[in-house]
Design a protein around this motif. Structure first.
Motif, PDB file in Angstrom:
ATOM      1  N   ILE A  36      -6.478  -1.591  19.466  1.00  0.00           N
ATOM      2  CA  ILE A  36      -7.028  -1.790  20.809  1.00  0.00           C
ATOM      3  C   ILE A  36      -7.005  -3.265  21.174  1.00  0.00           C
ATOM      4  CG2 ILE A  36      -9.174  -1.675  22.158  1.00  0.00           C
ATOM      5  CD1 ILE A  36      -9.749   0.999  20.669  1.00  0.00           C
ATOM      6  N   VAL A  37      -7.416  -4.124  20.247  1.00  0.00           N
ATOM      7  CA  VAL A  37      -7.404  -5.574  20.485  1.00  0.00           C
ATOM      8  C   VAL A  37      -5.991  -6.052  20.809  1.00  0.00           C
ATOM      9  CG1 VAL A  37      -7.694  -7.824  19.357  1.00  0.00           C
ATOM     10  CG2 VAL A  37      -9.458  -6.080  19.106  1.00  0.00           C
ATOM     11  N   ALA A  38      -5.023  -5.627  19.995  1.00  0.00           N
ATOM     12  CA  ALA A  38      -3.637  -6.045  20.218  1.00  0.00           C
ATOM     13  C   ALA A  38      -3.117  -5.537  21.558  1.00  0.00           C
ATOM     14  CB  ALA A  38      -2.750  -5.545  19.076  1.00  0.00           C
ATOM     15  N   ALA A  39      -3.446  -4.295  21.914  1.00  0.00           N
ATOM     16  CA  ALA A  39      -2.986  -3.732  23.188  1.00  0.00           C
ATOM     17  C   ALA A  39      -3.610  -4.459  24.376  1.00  0.00           C
ATOM     18  CB  ALA A  39      -3.311  -2.238  23.250  1.00  0.00           C
ATOM     19  N   ILE A  40      -4.889  -4.772  24.277  1.00  0.00           N
ATOM     20  CA  ILE A  40      -5.555  -5.498  25.372  1.00  0.00           C
ATOM     21  C   ILE A  40      -4.907  -6.865  25.558  1.00  0.00           C
ATOM     22  CG2 ILE A  40      -7.699  -6.674  26.039  1.00  0.00           C
ATOM     23  CD1 ILE A  40      -9.226  -4.307  24.804  1.00  0.00           C
ATOM     24  N   GLU A  43      -1.387  -6.555  27.123  1.00  0.00           N
ATOM     25  CA  GLU A  43      -1.452  -6.293  28.563  1.00  0.00           C
ATOM     26  C   GLU A  43      -1.915  -7.534  29.325  1.00  0.00           C
ATOM     27  OE1 GLU A  43      -0.590  -3.662  30.523  1.00  0.00           O
ATOM     28  OE2 GLU A  43       0.339  -2.839  28.727  1.00  0.00           O
ATOM     29  N   TRP A  44      -2.876  -8.251  28.767  1.00  0.00           N
ATOM     30  CA  TRP A  44      -3.381  -9.476  29.406  1.00  0.00           C
ATOM     31  C   TRP A  44      -2.253 -10.489  29.575  1.00  0.00           C
ATOM     32  CZ3 TRP A  44      -8.265 -10.921  31.151  1.00  0.00           C
ATOM     33  CH2 TRP A  44      -8.418 -12.265  31.477  1.00  0.00           C
ATOM     34  N   THR A  45      -1.489 -10.701  28.511  1.00  0.00           N
ATOM     35  CA  THR A  45      -0.423 -11.700  28.591  1.00  0.00           C
ATOM     36  C   THR A  45       0.700 -11.241  29.521  1.00  0.00           C
ATOM     37  OG1 THR A  45       0.599 -10.861  26.561  1.00  0.00           O
ATOM     38  CG2 THR A  45      -0.898 -12.738  26.344  1.00  0.00           C
ATOM     39  N   ARG A  46       0.952  -9.940  29.588  1.00  0.00           N
ATOM     40  CA  ARG A  46       1.957  -9.431  30.530  1.00  0.00           C
ATOM     41  C   ARG A  46       1.568  -9.738  31.965  1.00  0.00           C
ATOM     42  NH1 ARG A  46       2.736  -3.669  30.722  1.00  0.00           N
ATOM     43  NH2 ARG A  46       4.032  -4.150  32.484  1.00  0.00           N
ATOM     44  N   PRO A  60      -1.608 -18.397  20.364  1.00  0.00           N
ATOM     45  CA  PRO A  60      -2.599 -17.347  20.627  1.00  0.00           C
ATOM     46  C   PRO A  60      -2.340 -16.078  19.812  1.00  0.00           C
ATOM     47  CG  PRO A  60      -1.821 -18.291  22.682  1.00  0.00           C
ATOM     48  CD  PRO A  60      -0.936 -18.828  21.596  1.00  0.00           C
ATOM     49  N   GLU A  61      -1.075 -15.701  19.689  1.00  0.00           N
ATOM     50  CA  GLU A  61      -0.746 -14.499  18.915  1.00  0.00           C
ATOM     51  C   GLU A  61      -1.080 -14.685  17.440  1.00  0.00           C
ATOM     52  OE1 GLU A  61       1.115 -15.806  21.294  1.00  0.00           O
ATOM     53  OE2 GLU A  61       1.597 -14.186  22.678  1.00  0.00           O
ATOM     54  N   ALA A  62      -0.785 -15.871  16.897  1.00  0.00           N
ATOM     55  CA  ALA A  62      -1.104 -16.143  15.488  1.00  0.00           C
ATOM     56  C   ALA A  62      -2.610 -16.103  15.254  1.00  0.00           C
ATOM     57  CB  ALA A  62      -0.536 -17.494  15.067  1.00  0.00           C
ATOM     58  N   LEU A  63      -3.370 -16.687  16.171  1.00  0.00           N
ATOM     59  CA  LEU A  63      -4.824 -16.667  16.031  1.00  0.00           C
ATOM     60  C   LEU A  63      -5.371 -15.252  16.188  1.00  0.00           C
ATOM     61  CD1 LEU A  63      -5.738 -19.945  17.933  1.00  0.00           C
ATOM     62  CD2 LEU A  63      -5.772 -19.539  15.460  1.00  0.00           C
ATOM     63  N   LEU A  64      -4.740 -14.465  17.037  1.00  0.00           N
ATOM     64  CA  LEU A  64      -5.152 -13.074  17.193  1.00  0.00           C
ATOM     65  C   LEU A  64      -4.904 -12.294  15.900  1.00  0.00           C
ATOM     66  CD1 LEU A  64      -6.274 -11.055  19.314  1.00  0.00           C
ATOM     67  CD2 LEU A  64      -3.911 -10.369  19.685  1.00  0.00           C
ATOM     68  N   VAL A  65      -3.800 -12.567  15.238  1.00  0.00           N
ATOM     69  CA  VAL A  65      -3.507 -11.910  13.960  1.00  0.00           C
ATOM     70  C   VAL A  65      -4.567 -12.282  12.916  1.00  0.00           C
ATOM     71  CG1 VAL A  65      -1.860 -11.828  12.040  1.00  0.00           C
ATOM     72  CG2 VAL A  65      -1.048 -11.607  14.389  1.00  0.00           C
ATOM     73  N   ALA A 109     -10.511 -14.064  24.184  1.00  0.00           N
ATOM     74  CA  ALA A 109     -11.941 -13.750  24.183  1.00  0.00           C
ATOM     75  C   ALA A 109     -12.176 -12.301  24.607  1.00  0.00           C
ATOM     76  CB  ALA A 109     -12.687 -14.703  25.107  1.00  0.00           C
ATOM     77  N   TYR A 110     -11.516 -11.895  25.680  1.00  0.00           N
ATOM     78  CA  TYR A 110     -11.679 -10.539  26.209  1.00  0.00           C
ATOM     79  C   TYR A 110     -11.250  -9.493  25.175  1.00  0.00           C
ATOM     80  CZ  TYR A 110     -10.877  -6.567  29.362  1.00  0.00           C
ATOM     81  OH  TYR A 110     -10.870  -5.342  29.962  1.00  0.00           O
ATOM     82  N   ALA A 111     -10.090  -9.680  24.580  1.00  0.00           N
ATOM     83  CA  ALA A 111      -9.573  -8.711  23.613  1.00  0.00           C
ATOM     84  C   ALA A 111     -10.423  -8.683  22.346  1.00  0.00           C
ATOM     85  CB  ALA A 111      -8.120  -9.046  23.273  1.00  0.00           C
ATOM     86  N   ALA A 112     -10.722  -9.852  21.805  1.00  0.00           N
ATOM     87  CA  ALA A 112     -11.459  -9.920  20.543  1.00  0.00           C
ATOM     88  C   ALA A 112     -12.875  -9.368  20.676  1.00  0.00           C
ATOM     89  CB  ALA A 112     -11.492 -11.354  20.031  1.00  0.00           C
ATOM     90  N   VAL A 113     -13.562  -9.738  21.741  1.00  0.00           N
ATOM     91  CA  VAL A 113     -14.940  -9.253  21.921  1.00  0.00           C
ATOM     92  C   VAL A 113     -14.950  -7.743  22.170  1.00  0.00           C
ATOM     93  CG1 VAL A 113     -16.963  -9.391  23.430  1.00  0.00           C
ATOM     94  CG2 VAL A 113     -15.874 -11.476  22.618  1.00  0.00           C
TER      95      VAL A 113
END
Length: 167
Positions: A36-40, A43-46, A60-65, A109-113
């Motif tokens: 869900i985090v990855a999908a959000i 979509e946000w970056t798109r 940002p992608e590396a930090l998300l991983v 922030a939006y995806a992670a939270v």
């Protein structure tokens, strides 16, 4: 197969998977939260990154991983919340220095939270499971009603480049 039939079949399949993983909890549910985090964030970056723009490379992608790994690993909330703050701050600072990628920190922030909230809520007792099931019911009912009202009423297109038929 019509558009509505395809939506119904895919909704049933996804609902079974989502409800099953939610019921099981633990690592399987945290994996769902990671997806869900990855999908959000995807979509946000798109929506927020201009086509062909050079931004923060893959920071940002590396930090998300890193965050997703910590979430799946079952890191305690006392560590995950500061981690979210740190990755958001690092992305915001990098965007400020490079004068680009201004929306990436907000997206992180939006995806992670979002994923963190679901994971921590489900890690609780039975009331967490009930709260998540209620949340799913409200979101799904709203989405279904919005689809049918949008088809019946119509109106101007909201964002044709993102979702061509959304009114």
């Amino acid at each position: 197969m019509s558009n509505l039939q395809l939506r119904i079949v895919s909704a049933i399949v996804l609902a079974i998977i989502t409800l099953g993983l939610t019921w099981i909890g633990g690592l399987p549910f945290r994996l769902l939260c990671a997806v869900i985090v990855a999908a959000i964030f995807y979509e946000w970056t798109r929506m927020s990154r201009p086509t062909g723009a050079t931004g923060l490379d893959f920071l940002p992608e590396a930090l998300l991983v890193v965050f997703i790994g910590a979430l799946i690993g079952g890191l305690a909330a006392s560590w995950l919340l500061p981690l979210v703050a740190a990755i958001v701050a690092a992305t915001a600072i990098a965007a400020s220095v490079r004068k680009t990628g201004q929306w990436d920190a907000s997206g992180l922030a939006y995806a992670a939270v979002s994923g963190l909230s679901l994971a921590l809520l489900r890690d609780g007792d039975r009331s967490g499971l009930i709260a998540i099931l209620f949340l799913f019911a409200v979101v799904w009912a709203t989405d279904i009603l919005a689809y049918f009202v949008g088809r019946a009423v119509g109106g101007p297109k909201l964002a044709p480049s993102i979702s061509p038929d959304k009114t």
